[in-house]
Design an enzyme around this catalytic site. Structure first.
Site, mmCIF file in Angstrom:
data_model
loop_
_atom_site.group_PDB
_atom_site.id
_atom_site.type_symbol
_atom_site.label_atom_id
_atom_site.label_comp_id
_atom_site.label_asym_id
_atom_site.label_seq_id
_atom_site.Cartn_x
_atom_site.Cartn_y
_atom_site.Cartn_z
ATOM 1 C CG ASP A 48 -10.252 -0.329 4.529
ATOM 2 O OD1 ASP A 48 -10.024 -0.686 3.363
ATOM 3 O OD2 ASP A 48 -9.551 -0.655 5.505
ATOM 4 C CE LYS A 106 -3.884 -2.396 2.018
ATOM 5 N NZ LYS A 106 -4.510 -2.948 3.225
ATOM 6 C CD GLN A 130 -3.447 -4.663 6.317
ATOM 7 O OE1 GLN A 130 -3.330 -3.686 5.582
ATOM 8 N NE2 GLN A 130 -4.051 -5.770 5.931
#
Ligand code: NDP
Length: 299
Positions: free
Chosen positions: A120, A53, A97
């Site tokens: 997200d 990422k 994460q």
């Protein structure tokens, strides 16, 4: 033989567009998209995802910060960091994460992220917007968003009117948002799961079949309607003594069988997995455009 929907090519197209639009945004407004990725603990798979990422964000011309916290970090300390990132005007996307260590409540952490920076798409506000069809101001979870890009490419249309879609899997991360995106695109949607009766015949009705189950090669060729568009979200490790690593990565669909029946199909690896990070970059750019008062590009 089915057409292969190539995740590498489509993800590269998305990332190229993100790069070009980022340059434009910086030139026109001075706003540089900023992403913060937070990881707690040493899980090797998570470390790998976080590195990739960060790399993609750098390539896109973003400001990118990674907070690597030790596994013993307290929930309070993590929530405090999220609060600081919420208040940091140079950060437009925050990603924690998952999974976080057991002593931290992941639900609490997700809901602590400002919905305006929740790239997200897991916060209740963004889930609510997606469910009520307010896609213009929502953040959508990246894996289903990437799957939709692939479906549109494969079928050559963004209007799925008259098509039957079956999503196998009802998780909050993949199955449910996928179903909502398909509804928003006018498909007629069935969501199947572990309690579904006669799954093969449910799948055989699908013009668009999305597998998000987590069971290697469960969906067989004879479950696939001839000509269907098959999107395989599954990423499963299967023991394979003949491979150097001792395992191979398999999807939820029996690719060799399904490829002979489907009209188009995503491989694993090389399919949906590559889209997830690309869509995360797209969401962060969209967030920065909203802050800068510019119409965000569509993906
Ligand atoms: P979950 O385990 O959260 O959900 C799996 C779903 O599959 C559940 O709804 C479950 O039903 C259903 N299911 C399980 N067994 C069966 C069965 N025998 N028949 C029908 N349905 C079944 O998984 P996720 O949604 O998080 O992930 C699914 C897959 O996608 C995994 O392989 C994961 O690794 C992969 N993934 C890939 C990503 C990517 O970037 N490409 C990102 C996220 C996930 P029930 O609800 O009844 O238990």
């Amino acid at each position: 033989m089915a057409e292969r929907i190539d995740g590498k090519v489509i993800a590269a197209e998305v990332l190229d567009k993100v790069k070009a639009e980022t340059e434009k945004l910086v030139a026109e407004t001075g706003v540089q998209p900023g992403i913060a990725v937070v990881i707690v603990g040493e899980d090797p798979a998570s470390q790998f995802y976080v590195r990739s990422k960060g790399k993609r964000a750098d390539e896109c011309g973003f400001k990118s910060v990674t907070h690597r916290l030790p596994a013993e970090t307290s929930e309070d300390a993590l929530l405090k960091l999220i609060g600081e990132l919420n208040d940091d005007a140079s950060i437009h996307g925050i990603l924690v994460q998952l999974p976080v260590p057991d002593h931290i409540d992941d639900g609490k952490v997700i809901q602590a992220i400002s919905p305006d920076k929740d790239v997200d798409g897991f916060s209740f506000v963004n889930v609510g917007k997606l469910t009520t069809g307010q896609l213009g101001s929502a953040f959508v979870p990246c894996t289903p968003a990437g799957s939709m890009v692939m479906i549109r490419k494969a079928l050559g249309t963004s209007d799925l009117s008259g098509l039957n879609a079956v999503v196998v899997g009802r998780s909050n991360i993949v199955g449910k948002p996928m179903a909502n995106l398909l509804i928003a695109a006018n498909a007629t949607v069935t969501v199947a799961h572990s309690r579904t009766k006669d799954l093969p015949s449910v799948c055989r009705a699908a013009d668009i079949l999305v597998a998000a189950v987590g069971r290697p090669e469960m969906i067989k060729g004879e479950w696939v309607k001839p000509g269907a568009c098959v999107i395989d979200v599954g990423i499963n490790r299967v023991d394979d003594p003949s491979s150097e690593k001792g395992y191979r990565v398999a999807g939820d669909v029996d690719f060799d069988e399904a490829e002979k029946v489907a009209g188009s199909i995503t491989p694993v690896p090389g399919g949906v997995g590559l889209m997830t990070v690309a869509m995360l970059m797209a969401s962060t750019l969209i967030s920065a455009c909203r802050v800068a008062g510019k119409e965000p590009p569509s993906f």
